[in-house]
Design a protein around this motif. Structure first.
Motif, PDB file in Angstrom:
ATOM      1  N   UNK A   1      52.291  28.904   1.285  1.00 10.59           N
ATOM      2  CA  UNK A   1      53.365  27.933   1.097  1.00 10.59           C
ATOM      3  C   UNK A   1      54.539  28.567   0.358  1.00 10.59           C
ATOM      4  N   UNK A   2      54.243  29.265  -0.710  1.00 11.31           N
ATOM      5  CA  UNK A   2      55.305  29.848  -1.524  1.00 11.31           C
ATOM      6  C   UNK A   2      56.038  30.967  -0.797  1.00 11.31           C
ATOM      7  N   UNK A   3      55.376  31.606   0.159  1.00 16.21           N
ATOM      8  CA  UNK A   3      56.029  32.676   0.928  1.00 16.21           C
ATOM      9  C   UNK A   3      56.711  32.152   2.187  1.00 16.21           C
ATOM     10  N   UNK A   4      56.663  30.831   2.391  1.00 12.04           N
ATOM     11  CA  UNK A   4      57.348  30.232   3.522  1.00 12.04           C
ATOM     12  C   UNK A   4      56.607  30.310   4.837  1.00 12.04           C
ATOM     13  N   UNK A   5      55.316  30.673   4.792  1.00 13.87           N
ATOM     14  CA  UNK A   5      54.550  30.799   6.036  1.00 13.87           C
ATOM     15  C   UNK A   5      53.752  29.554   6.379  1.00 13.87           C
ATOM     16  N   UNK A   6      53.803  28.544   5.523  1.00 14.18           N
ATOM     17  CA  UNK A   6      53.100  27.287   5.801  1.00 14.18           C
ATOM     18  C   UNK A   6      53.911  26.152   5.201  1.00 14.18           C
ATOM     19  N   UNK A   7      54.097  25.101   5.990  1.00 12.20           N
ATOM     20  CA  UNK A   7      54.774  23.911   5.497  1.00 12.20           C
ATOM     21  C   UNK A   7      53.912  22.693   5.776  1.00 12.20           C
TER      22      UNK A   7
END
Length: 300
Positions: free
Chosen positions: A261-267
């Motif tokens: 989530x924090x790396x933008x790979x999961x929302x």
């Protein structure tokens, strides 16, 4: 504490907010002051008497909140910390809940977003593990725009798989944003998928339960390459694995999702929130279908 409960089976009108004793955490568990709790299809199936037959029953298997009491042996979190996770007692839709599996709330998420995670990511991860999804393969997800489907799309993409997802036209751009190639569901599915992958897919996951297991088996080259989490009867007819967690839950998903989530790979997409007192309306909205994202109850 206030909690959701029902004492008879029926429609949403049987749901009540009642006073129950405060729970206490056991060994390895934590108690949280609940700030948000997820709502799932299993909730209204239970309420309707289609699953567990015990009465009365509480509801809720996933929640997020603030730790306010530690069970014996807990050293990995502290009182006051934001966490999310599973309540094996099925009593998370309440002011207080005991979590048996938990992880810190990712810094960028609010409580509603965190409460939307546990069931979706565990179910998706369990199915992907069962299918052996990894780099170089192609996965077809039937019902890719819902909470579990969108989680499966993103987690499979992280693993390096090519993902094709079925959804209605209104959700095709959303699927592209998650890394999937969208196709419409309904008649002609096999032909539409073969237009993208002439040789068929390597594995297929059904999260919609829309009666397409025969097509998925054809596209994946055999029932052993298909898993469903939504169609028990169809699984029996087609010889497909129906995954419901009885053979072990993928609880490791909780600890790994924060970094994604924090790396933008999961929302995560929260479709709508409701106060705890409006749980019956949340059931009505969920049962009508067509919800784009997760329904979440807010507490406190």
């Amino acid at each position: 504490m206030k909690a959701v409960r029902y004492s008879r089976f029926g429609g949403p009108e049987v749901l009540e907010i009642v006073d129950l004793p405060d729970p206490s955490p056991g060994h390895g568990q934590v108690r949280i002051a609940v700030r948000a709790a997820g709502v799932n299809a299993s909730d209204w199936k239970k309420r309707a008497g289609l699953m567990d037959q015990e009465l009365p029953q509480t509801l809720g298997y996933e929640a997020a909140g603030v730790v306010d009491e530690l069970g014996e042996g807990v050293t990995d979190v502290s009182v006051g910390q934001r966490v999310f996770g599973f309540s094996t007692e099925g009593a998370a839709q309440a002011e207080l809940a005991v979590l048996s599996s938990y992880a810190p709330v990712p810094p960028s998420l609010d409580f509603a977003g965190a409460a939307a995670l546990p069931a979706a990511i565990e179910t998706a991860t369990r199915a992907l593990d069962r299918l052996g999804v990894g780099g170089g393969g192609t996965l077809l997800v039937n019902g890719a725009s819902g909470s579990v489907g969108s989680a499966a799309v993103q987690l499979a993409a992280v693993r390096g798989a090519r993902v094709i997802g079925t959804a209605g036209p209104a959700n095709h751009e959303y699927l592209r944003s998650l890394g999937a190639e969208p196709v419409g569901y309904g008649a002609g599915l096999v032909e539409r998928v073969r237009a993208l992958v002439p040789g068929g897919v390597d594995v297929a996951l059904d999260v919609a339960g829309s009666g397409v297991l025969p097509e998925l088996v054809e596209l994946a080259g055999g029932a052993e390459h298909v898993v469903t989490v939504a169609d028990f009867g169809g699984a029996q007819e087609q010889g497909v694995v129906f995954s419901r967690g009885d053979d072990g839950r993928a609880l490791h998903a909780l600890g790994g999702i924060g970094e994604l989530i924090e790396s933008g790979r999961f929302t995560v997409r929260v479709a709508r929130t409701f106060p705890l007192a409006e749980v019956a309306e949340a059931h009505r909205v969920g049962e009508r279908g067509g919800v784009r994202g997760k329904l979440v109850l807010l507490v406190g």
